[in-house]
Motif scaffolding. Structure first.
Motif, PDB file in Angstrom:
ATOM      1  N   ASN A 241      11.622  21.807  12.511  1.00  0.00           N
ATOM      2  CA  ASN A 241      11.662  20.357  12.492  1.00  0.00           C
ATOM      3  C   ASN A 241      10.366  19.802  13.083  1.00  0.00           C
ATOM      4  OD1 ASN A 241      14.266  20.394  11.452  1.00  0.00           O
ATOM      5  ND2 ASN A 241      15.210  20.323  13.472  1.00  0.00           N
ATOM      6  N   GLY A 242       9.795  18.822  12.400  1.00  0.00           N
ATOM      7  CA  GLY A 242       8.529  18.253  12.843  1.00  0.00           C
ATOM      8  C   GLY A 242       7.303  18.935  12.273  1.00  0.00           C
ATOM      9  N   SER A 243       7.514  19.947  11.430  1.00  0.00           N
ATOM     10  CA  SER A 243       6.378  20.686  10.876  1.00  0.00           C
ATOM     11  C   SER A 243       5.724  19.981   9.692  1.00  0.00           C
ATOM     12  CB  SER A 243       6.813  22.101  10.457  1.00  0.00           C
ATOM     13  OG  SER A 243       7.781  22.037   9.414  1.00  0.00           O
ATOM     14  N   GLY A 244       6.390  18.937   9.153  1.00  0.00           N
ATOM     15  CA  GLY A 244       5.776  18.163   8.078  1.00  0.00           C
ATOM     16  C   GLY A 244       6.408  18.320   6.714  1.00  0.00           C
TER      17      GLY A 244
ATOM     18  N   LEU B 155      14.233  16.397  -5.967  1.00  0.00           N
ATOM     19  CA  LEU B 155      13.725  16.647  -4.632  1.00  0.00           C
ATOM     20  C   LEU B 155      14.906  16.638  -3.666  1.00  0.00           C
ATOM     21  CD1 LEU B 155      10.797  14.054  -4.812  1.00  0.00           C
ATOM     22  CD2 LEU B 155      10.766  16.443  -5.568  1.00  0.00           C
ATOM     23  N   LEU B 156      15.149  17.744  -3.001  1.00  0.00           N
ATOM     24  CA  LEU B 156      16.323  17.880  -2.131  1.00  0.00           C
ATOM     25  C   LEU B 156      15.867  18.177  -0.716  1.00  0.00           C
ATOM     26  CD1 LEU B 156      18.522  20.205  -4.418  1.00  0.00           C
ATOM     27  CD2 LEU B 156      18.178  17.730  -4.571  1.00  0.00           C
ATOM     28  N   ASP B 157      16.206  17.285   0.206  1.00  0.00           N
ATOM     29  CA  ASP B 157      15.825  17.461   1.599  1.00  0.00           C
ATOM     30  C   ASP B 157      17.038  17.915   2.402  1.00  0.00           C
ATOM     31  OD1 ASP B 157      14.470  17.464   3.965  1.00  0.00           O
ATOM     32  OD2 ASP B 157      14.215  15.294   4.105  1.00  0.00           O
ATOM     33  N   GLU B 158      17.055  19.207   2.735  1.00  0.00           N
ATOM     34  CA  GLU B 158      18.127  19.864   3.487  1.00  0.00           C
ATOM     35  C   GLU B 158      19.505  19.645   2.859  1.00  0.00           C
ATOM     36  OE1 GLU B 158      17.861  19.117   7.666  1.00  0.00           O
ATOM     37  OE2 GLU B 158      15.731  19.565   7.759  1.00  0.00           O
ATOM     38  N   PRO B 159      19.687  20.037   1.605  1.00  0.00           N
ATOM     39  CA  PRO B 159      20.989  19.856   0.941  1.00  0.00           C
ATOM     40  C   PRO B 159      22.098  20.675   1.573  1.00  0.00           C
ATOM     41  CG  PRO B 159      19.584  21.295  -0.359  1.00  0.00           C
ATOM     42  CD  PRO B 159      18.718  20.718   0.729  1.00  0.00           C
TER      43      PRO B 159
ATOM     44  N   ILE C  44      12.686  21.820  -2.732  1.00  0.00           N
ATOM     45  CA  ILE C  44      13.790  21.784  -1.774  1.00  0.00           C
ATOM     46  C   ILE C  44      13.283  22.121  -0.375  1.00  0.00           C
ATOM     47  CG2 ILE C  44      16.052  22.737  -1.188  1.00  0.00           C
ATOM     48  CD1 ILE C  44      16.315  23.593  -4.143  1.00  0.00           C
ATOM     49  N   ALA C  45      13.492  21.216   0.569  1.00  0.00           N
ATOM     50  CA  ALA C  45      13.235  21.512   1.977  1.00  0.00           C
ATOM     51  C   ALA C  45      14.532  22.035   2.577  1.00  0.00           C
ATOM     52  CB  ALA C  45      12.770  20.258   2.709  1.00  0.00           C
ATOM     53  N   THR C  46      14.480  23.205   3.183  1.00  0.00           N
ATOM     54  CA  THR C  46      15.732  23.824   3.629  1.00  0.00           C
ATOM     55  C   THR C  46      15.531  24.739   4.828  1.00  0.00           C
ATOM     56  OG1 THR C  46      17.645  25.127   2.884  1.00  0.00           O
ATOM     57  CG2 THR C  46      15.494  25.804   2.087  1.00  0.00           C
ATOM     58  N   HIS C  47      16.631  24.952   5.562  1.00  0.00           N
ATOM     59  CA  HIS C  47      16.696  25.964   6.613  1.00  0.00           C
ATOM     60  C   HIS C  47      17.659  27.088   6.214  1.00  0.00           C
ATOM     61  CE1 HIS C  47      14.494  23.559   9.555  1.00  0.00           C
ATOM     62  NE2 HIS C  47      15.288  22.533   9.304  1.00  0.00           N
ATOM     63  N   SER C  48      18.197  27.025   5.007  1.00  0.00           N
ATOM     64  CA  SER C  48      19.264  27.942   4.614  1.00  0.00           C
ATOM     65  C   SER C  48      18.732  29.262   4.061  1.00  0.00           C
ATOM     66  CB  SER C  48      20.139  27.277   3.537  1.00  0.00           C
ATOM     67  OG  SER C  48      21.008  28.228   2.940  1.00  0.00           O
TER      68      SER C  48
END
Length: 244
Positions: free
Chosen positions: A45-48, A156-160, A189-193
């Motif tokens: 988080n915060g990396s852009g 564009l999916l931000d943390e779906p 897709i921006a994700t942590h999954s």
């Protein structure tokens, strides 16, 4: 594939100390080449990654509060980075959607307001025929994926994954597969999954280490930490809870 590149217009940047150019991965960016129908943005988080995602949505003409071209919150239809990037298209498409998990409730409320206008027609037809507020958070996301998404578009999916159980994340993987197999749909897709990141042949762009670099699935922290935890749960937790 429609969107081929994202270029930072460095000559237009007013100051490298001003947000969002104070973010190392953003200030160090030159031109990103997109080579896969599915591209993942990963990083802490915060990396852009979400900042760049929002800027791409802005340049696509999508509402940066989430949605497509509907302007339901003018104050949220701007982007700090949007005017400083250029998108390279071949060809350009206008269809698509920007899913912003953190503001999806506001988007659902916007649809609710539209449904009360008789001139708006069947507002919920593209979302499974049911108000998104009458579904759970995860169900409303799936209604969007299964009913609203189609071919010849960019999504564009931000943390779906924020509203999806592991099994529903697998459903999203199937949606990605079905929509991209003919080469006429694109996802960023921006994700942590670690589940979503497992999509085959996707590009994974990491925003950590103060630059944007391409990673393999096995090289991501998401994979390595999850794998280590699952294989060494008791040892992992013992180390985590150890008193200093």
């Amino acid at each position: 594939m429609f969107l081929k590149s994202i270029k930072l217009l460095k000559e237009n940047i007013p100051s490298s100390k001003k947000y969002p150019f104070s973010i190392p991965a953003i200030s160090g960016m030159d031109e990103l080449r997109l080579t896969s129908p599915v591209t993942f943005f990963v990083g802490e988080n915060g990396s852009g990654k979400s900042t760049l995602m929002e800027a791409v949505a802005y340049q696509c003409g999508f509402n940066t509060a989430g949605g497509s071209h509907h302007l339901y919150n003018p104050r949220s239809s701007q982007s700090d980075l949007g005017d400083y990037i250029r998108l390279g298209w071949m060809p350009k498409v206008k269809n698509g959607f920007f899913l912003r998990a953190e503001s999806f409730y506001q988007f659902a409320s916007h649809l609710e307001e539209l449904s009360e206008d008789p001139l708006s027609g069947d507002v919920f037809g593209a979302y499974g025929g049911k108000s998104l507020h009458e579904q759970s958070h995860g169900e409303s996301f799936l209604s969007l994926f299964l009913n609203r998404f189609g071919s010849k578009a960019i999504y564009l999916l931000d943390e779906p994954e924020s509203a999806l159980s592991p099994s529903r994340q697998l459903t999203l993987l199937r949606v990605l597969h079905d929509l991209t197999k003919n080469g006429d749909t694109q996802f960023i897709i921006a994700t942590h999954s670690p589940i979503l990141l497992g999509f085959p042949d996707a590009d994974i762009l990491s925003f950590d280490d103060e630059q944007i670099t391409k990673r393999t699935y096995e090289d991501t922290d998401h994979y390595q930490i999850t794998k280590y935890f699952l294989e060494n749960r008791e040892r992992f937790l013992e180390e985590l809870f150890k008193e200093e």
